[in-house]
Design a protein around this motif. Structure first.
Motif, PDB file in Angstrom:
ATOM      1  N   ARG A  40     161.374 115.272 -76.111  1.00  0.00           N
ATOM      2  CA  ARG A  40     160.872 115.246 -74.746  1.00  0.00           C
ATOM      3  C   ARG A  40     159.899 116.389 -74.505  1.00  0.00           C
ATOM      4  N   SER A  41     158.853 116.082 -73.766  1.00  0.00           N
ATOM      5  CA  SER A  41     157.937 117.099 -73.269  1.00  0.00           C
ATOM      6  C   SER A  41     158.025 117.108 -71.751  1.00  0.00           C
ATOM      7  N   SER A  42     157.597 118.193 -71.143  1.00  0.00           N
ATOM      8  CA  SER A  42     157.641 118.268 -69.678  1.00  0.00           C
ATOM      9  C   SER A  42     156.328 118.817 -69.148  1.00  0.00           C
ATOM     10  N   PHE A  43     155.915 118.295 -67.979  1.00  0.00           N
ATOM     11  CA  PHE A  43     154.651 118.682 -67.378  1.00  0.00           C
ATOM     12  C   PHE A  43     154.830 118.814 -65.868  1.00  0.00           C
ATOM     13  N   PRO A  44     154.431 119.951 -65.292  1.00  0.00           N
ATOM     14  CA  PRO A  44     154.545 120.105 -63.836  1.00  0.00           C
ATOM     15  C   PRO A  44     153.611 119.131 -63.126  1.00  0.00           C
ATOM     16  N   LEU A  45     154.044 118.614 -61.987  1.00  0.00           N
ATOM     17  CA  LEU A  45     153.276 117.604 -61.259  1.00  0.00           C
ATOM     18  C   LEU A  45     152.754 118.157 -59.941  1.00  0.00           C
ATOM     19  N   SER A  46     151.464 118.017 -59.751  1.00  0.00           N
ATOM     20  CA  SER A  46     150.830 118.417 -58.504  1.00  0.00           C
ATOM     21  C   SER A  46     149.606 117.552 -58.279  1.00  0.00           C
ATOM     22  N   GLN A  47     149.178 117.505 -57.055  1.00  0.00           N
ATOM     23  CA  GLN A  47     147.924 116.831 -56.716  1.00  0.00           C
ATOM     24  C   GLN A  47     146.869 117.901 -56.476  1.00  0.00           C
ATOM     25  N   VAL A  48     145.785 117.842 -57.242  1.00  0.00           N
ATOM     26  CA  VAL A  48     144.704 118.822 -57.119  1.00  0.00           C
ATOM     27  C   VAL A  48     143.404 118.053 -56.915  1.00  0.00           C
ATOM     28  N   LEU A  49     142.797 118.209 -55.747  1.00  0.00           N
ATOM     29  CA  LEU A  49     141.597 117.451 -55.400  1.00  0.00           C
ATOM     30  C   LEU A  49     140.443 118.407 -55.111  1.00  0.00           C
ATOM     31  N   ALA A  50     139.343 118.230 -55.837  1.00  0.00           N
ATOM     32  CA  ALA A  50     138.154 119.050 -55.607  1.00  0.00           C
ATOM     33  C   ALA A  50     137.515 118.669 -54.281  1.00  0.00           C
ATOM     34  N   GLU A  51     137.086 119.676 -53.525  1.00  0.00           N
ATOM     35  CA  GLU A  51     136.453 119.411 -52.231  1.00  0.00           C
ATOM     36  C   GLU A  51     135.097 118.730 -52.402  1.00  0.00           C
ATOM     37  N   ARG A  52     134.426 119.013 -53.514  1.00  0.00           N
ATOM     38  CA  ARG A  52     133.159 118.350 -53.842  1.00  0.00           C
ATOM     39  C   ARG A  52     133.182 117.984 -55.321  1.00  0.00           C
ATOM     40  N   GLN A  53     132.539 116.883 -55.674  1.00  0.00           N
ATOM     41  CA  GLN A  53     132.519 116.461 -57.072  1.00  0.00           C
ATOM     42  C   GLN A  53     131.135 116.531 -57.698  1.00  0.00           C
ATOM     43  N   ALA A  54     130.131 116.897 -56.910  1.00  0.00           N
ATOM     44  CA  ALA A  54     128.781 117.075 -57.446  1.00  0.00           C
ATOM     45  C   ALA A  54     128.122 118.244 -56.729  1.00  0.00           C
ATOM     46  N   VAL A  55     127.623 119.187 -57.515  1.00  0.00           N
ATOM     47  CA  VAL A  55     126.911 120.349 -56.981  1.00  0.00           C
ATOM     48  C   VAL A  55     125.666 120.557 -57.841  1.00  0.00           C
ATOM     49  N   GLY A  56     124.511 120.349 -57.252  1.00  0.00           N
ATOM     50  CA  GLY A  56     123.287 120.499 -58.031  1.00  0.00           C
ATOM     51  C   GLY A  56     123.260 119.537 -59.195  1.00  0.00           C
ATOM     52  N   ARG A  57     123.111 120.088 -60.399  1.00  0.00           N
ATOM     53  CA  ARG A  57     123.042 119.283 -61.624  1.00  0.00           C
ATOM     54  C   ARG A  57     124.387 119.191 -62.345  1.00  0.00           C
ATOM     55  N   VAL A  58     125.447 119.506 -61.651  1.00  0.00           N
ATOM     56  CA  VAL A  58     126.786 119.485 -62.249  1.00  0.00           C
ATOM     57  C   VAL A  58     127.641 118.468 -61.509  1.00  0.00           C
ATOM     58  N   VAL A  59     128.369 117.649 -62.271  1.00  0.00           N
ATOM     59  CA  VAL A  59     129.298 116.693 -61.675  1.00  0.00           C
ATOM     60  C   VAL A  59     130.669 116.878 -62.312  1.00  0.00           C
ATOM     61  N   LEU A  60     131.714 116.824 -61.500  1.00  0.00           N
ATOM     62  CA  LEU A  60     133.084 116.953 -62.002  1.00  0.00           C
ATOM     63  C   LEU A  60     133.612 115.593 -62.415  1.00  0.00           C
ATOM     64  N   MET A  61     134.429 115.593 -63.461  1.00  0.00           N
ATOM     65  CA  MET A  61     134.964 114.345 -63.996  1.00  0.00           C
ATOM     66  C   MET A  61     136.408 114.574 -64.434  1.00  0.00           C
TER      67      MET A  61
END
Length: 403
Positions: free
Chosen positions: A275-296
């Motif tokens: 078994r493996s374990s992973f902490p669970l949380s919801q993490v949402l970026a306020e913006r997903q594109a800034v200039g020439r950078v996009v979050l994925m």
């Protein structure tokens, strides 16, 4: 002039996206912090980064994406189709069922082991002339101007590396260094849960049925794996309780807990993997594109694993982004145009918000053990089988066909 994309993060999302871009004739560099080994034909990708002990339920839309990349024949060797989905709550009367045959599809999706998916993706990336994988590299900073994005990184031997690109895609995970460097804030909700992840063997065959079983501990997902009696387990439990189920000395205790929660539908739980374990949380970026950078990927949105929607949502994001970039390239426009990236981010919000709200609502709704709410939930599960039009709608969402 050849335009180039740099992807920071060589996990499953980053590698998949690189292959999509390369198919659209876009030059790609991938920067990955982990030093990947040279794989022989039998060696799986080690259990680290996103190629860990988990299994992924690929929606029908995700399977279509890999089919378009000519990867599905290789991936299917270690995948099991989901032909039926059953949703129940421990100690309650409600039950909902989705049948692929009734929805006139060959399956709702496929369950595949992350290590195998990672192995196939990594081999394909390394073999592609249009992709350069630079692993063992840590990004230390980035900045951008009107024309380019500039990345400062360091190799494992401490050699400095300076790169620039027309477009940077940050797919470097929940704690994204790129996102932090850009000053993008996040909203965080800690579910106070830890996901227990493993594979088990049962005395009854799974018959390609997937189960979502809600219990006071958390929503237990039991999905079919290749092999008639093997099943994938993802079980969120209260944070701080996970140690009693980890370690070889607790194998039987874990199997007993599964048996009590799940009942006898699978027969007896006879064997468990590590078994493996992973902490669970919801993490949402306020913006997903800034200039020439996009979050994925998880850099843009990390969500609860209930219903297995996270990775599929990321692949749909990637698929749409590649279409936007390919259209720019075809019309000989700048592939890092901030206006285009902003338009992409806006176009994805409806699908993302729908999935995020659904997963969060399910977790919160089934976590409440109020007796009145339990009756209402189970009445709803019964009504699910009776109300016309509800099943096809939910099935299409689950398959990723209503993005």
């Amino acid at each position: 002039m050849q335009q180039q994309v740099i992807i920071v993060g060589g996990g499953m999302v980053g590698l998949s996206l690189a292959l999509m871009l390369a198919k659209a004739n876009i030059s790609v560099k991938i920067l990955e912090a982990i030093q990947y080994p040279t794989l022989n034909t039998q060696e799986p990708v080690p259990y680290h980064s996103s190629f860990d002990a988990r299994n992924t339920a690929l929606s029908r839309r995700s399977v279509q994406i890999y089919q378009n990349l000519n990867l599905w024949e290789a991936l299917q060797q270690h995948a099991a189709p989901i032909l039926e989905v059953q949703i129940t709550e421990q100690g309650s009367f409600g039950k909902a069922r989705l049948l692929a045959e009734q929805e006139k599809v060959e399956s709702f999706g496929q369950v595949i082991e992350n290590a195998w998916l990672g192995r196939v993706l990594l081999q394909q990336v390394r073999a592609h002339a249009g992709i350069e994988l630079i692993d063992g590299v840590t990004v230390q900073g980035l900045c951008q101007d009107h024309d380019k994005v500039y990345i400062e990184a360091v190799r494992a031997d401490q050699q400095a590396l300076s790169l620039d690109s027309d477009l940077l895609i940050a797919a470097d995970g929940r704690d994204s260094v790129c996102r932090q460097a850009l000053g993008i804030s996040v909203s965080v909700h800690d579910y106070d849960q830890v996901a227990l992840v493993t594979a088990v063997e049962t005395s009854k065959a799974h018959h390609n049925i997937g189960f979502e079983r809600f219990s006071p501990q958390g929503p237990l997902a039991l999905l079919p794996l290749p092999g008639e009696y093997r099943r994938s387990v993802v079980w969120p439990v209260a944070k701080g309780t996970e140690q009693q189920w980890l370690g070889e000395e607790n194998d039987q205790h874990f199997l007993d807990a599964l048996q009590q929660t799940y009942g006898d539908r699978a027969g007896k739980f006879v064997k468990t993997g590590k078994r493996s374990s992973f902490p669970l949380s919801q993490v949402l970026a306020e913006r997903q594109a800034v200039g020439r950078v996009v979050l994925m990927g998880n850099a843009a949105h990390t969500i609860h694993p209930v219903a297995g929607q996270g990775f599929n949502l990321c692949l749909r994001d990637a698929d749409v982004l590649v279409r936007y970039i390919a259209e720019q390239l075809q019309s000989q426009q700048d592939i890092g145009d901030p206006a285009m990236l902003h338009a992409y981010a806006q176009a994805r919000l409806t699908d993302q918000r729908r999935v995020i709200k659904f997963c969060d609502s399910v977790v919160r709704g089934f976590s409440n053990q109020n007796p009145v709410l339990k009756v209402l939930r189970n009445t709803g599960l019964l009504a699910f089988d009776l109300i016309p039009g509800v099943k096809p709608l939910l099935a299409n969402y689950a398959m990723g066909l209503k993005a």
